[in-house]
Write a protein that holds these residues in place. Sequence first.
Motif, PDB file in Angstrom:
ATOM      1  N   LEU A   1     -11.164  -9.881 -10.056  1.00  0.00           N
ATOM      2  CA  LEU A   1      -9.834 -10.246 -10.568  1.00  0.00           C
ATOM      3  C   LEU A   1      -9.897 -11.519 -11.400  1.00  0.00           C
ATOM      4  O   LEU A   1      -9.185 -11.645 -12.403  1.00  0.00           O
ATOM      5  CB  LEU A   1      -8.853 -10.412  -9.407  1.00  0.00           C
ATOM      6  CG  LEU A   1      -8.424  -9.120  -8.740  1.00  0.00           C
ATOM      7  CD1 LEU A   1      -7.677  -9.410  -7.453  1.00  0.00           C
ATOM      8  CD2 LEU A   1      -7.579  -8.293  -9.675  1.00  0.00           C
TER       9      LEU A   1
ATOM     10  N   TRP B   1      -5.549 -10.247 -13.844  1.00  0.00           N
ATOM     11  CA  TRP B   1      -4.606  -9.368 -13.161  1.00  0.00           C
ATOM     12  C   TRP B   1      -4.074  -8.282 -14.080  1.00  0.00           C
ATOM     13  O   TRP B   1      -3.891  -7.137 -13.681  1.00  0.00           O
ATOM     14  CB  TRP B   1      -3.438 -10.174 -12.600  1.00  0.00           C
ATOM     15  CG  TRP B   1      -3.772 -10.885 -11.343  1.00  0.00           C
ATOM     16  CD1 TRP B   1      -4.090 -12.201 -11.207  1.00  0.00           C
ATOM     17  CD2 TRP B   1      -3.832 -10.317 -10.034  1.00  0.00           C
ATOM     18  NE1 TRP B   1      -4.354 -12.488  -9.897  1.00  0.00           N
ATOM     19  CE2 TRP B   1      -4.194 -11.345  -9.151  1.00  0.00           C
ATOM     20  CE3 TRP B   1      -3.628  -9.044  -9.527  1.00  0.00           C
ATOM     21  CZ2 TRP B   1      -4.352 -11.143  -7.792  1.00  0.00           C
ATOM     22  CZ3 TRP B   1      -3.775  -8.848  -8.173  1.00  0.00           C
ATOM     23  CH2 TRP B   1      -4.134  -9.885  -7.325  1.00  0.00           C
TER      24      TRP B   1
ATOM     25  N   LEU C   1      -4.380  -4.528 -12.657  1.00  0.00           N
ATOM     26  CA  LEU C   1      -3.205  -4.117 -11.892  1.00  0.00           C
ATOM     27  C   LEU C   1      -2.681  -2.775 -12.383  1.00  0.00           C
ATOM     28  O   LEU C   1      -2.586  -2.543 -13.584  1.00  0.00           O
ATOM     29  CB  LEU C   1      -2.103  -5.168 -12.024  1.00  0.00           C
ATOM     30  CG  LEU C   1      -0.797  -4.887 -11.293  1.00  0.00           C
ATOM     31  CD1 LEU C   1      -1.017  -4.958  -9.794  1.00  0.00           C
ATOM     32  CD2 LEU C   1       0.259  -5.884 -11.709  1.00  0.00           C
TER      33      LEU C   1
ATOM     34  N   TYR D   1      -2.869  -9.258  -2.166  1.00  0.00           N
ATOM     35  CA  TYR D   1      -2.879 -10.100  -3.355  1.00  0.00           C
ATOM     36  C   TYR D   1      -3.169 -11.544  -2.976  1.00  0.00           C
ATOM     37  O   TYR D   1      -2.584 -12.076  -2.046  1.00  0.00           O
ATOM     38  CB  TYR D   1      -1.526 -10.044  -4.075  1.00  0.00           C
ATOM     39  CG  TYR D   1      -1.220  -8.686  -4.649  1.00  0.00           C
ATOM     40  CD1 TYR D   1      -1.740  -8.317  -5.871  1.00  0.00           C
ATOM     41  CD2 TYR D   1      -0.427  -7.781  -3.963  1.00  0.00           C
ATOM     42  CE1 TYR D   1      -1.476  -7.076  -6.410  1.00  0.00           C
ATOM     43  CE2 TYR D   1      -0.151  -6.537  -4.490  1.00  0.00           C
ATOM     44  CZ  TYR D   1      -0.681  -6.192  -5.717  1.00  0.00           C
ATOM     45  OH  TYR D   1      -0.418  -4.963  -6.243  1.00  0.00           O
TER      46      TYR D   1
ATOM     47  N   HIS E   1      -0.838 -15.110 -12.999  1.00  0.00           N
ATOM     48  CA  HIS E   1      -0.975 -14.704 -11.577  1.00  0.00           C
ATOM     49  C   HIS E   1       0.379 -14.352 -11.030  1.00  0.00           C
ATOM     50  O   HIS E   1       1.334 -14.852 -11.013  1.00  0.00           O
ATOM     51  CB  HIS E   1      -1.600 -15.835 -10.778  1.00  0.00           C
ATOM     52  CG  HIS E   1      -3.079 -15.893 -10.970  1.00  0.00           C
ATOM     53  ND1 HIS E   1      -3.922 -16.213  -9.974  1.00  0.00           N
ATOM     54  CD2 HIS E   1      -3.854 -15.687 -12.058  1.00  0.00           C
ATOM     55  CE1 HIS E   1      -5.166 -16.210 -10.416  1.00  0.00           C
ATOM     56  NE2 HIS E   1      -5.133 -15.896 -11.673  1.00  0.00           N
TER      57      HIS E   1
END
Length: 107
Positions: free
Chosen positions: A80, A85, A89, A98, A107
Amino acid sequence: AKSVPCKAYAIVYHKLALLRVATMTVWLTVDQILFILKQFPVDDFARVNALVVLHARCFDLDNFHAIFPHLEPPEQVELLHRLGWLNTLNPVHPDRIYVLDLRWWDH
């Protein structure tokens, strides 16, 4: 304290270079990426390095979330961090743990 890489570091580094060259002209599914991923050791984030190379060659990024259960928690955090992200994601499948650092905007 200086960290020492694992004994197979030179071999893994060479295999990552070969992987980078071999995948320049192909597109891979998540299942194919998982097969390749299982060929790398957990040590020294070798699998994360392989995933960073293979992420650019994945054509079904909608299913990229299926890779995370196959990674160790430190590997997930490192992946990540490296990909971000927004590249990893999937809003259709948001169920996971998370770890957010709210000092950063993405973030």
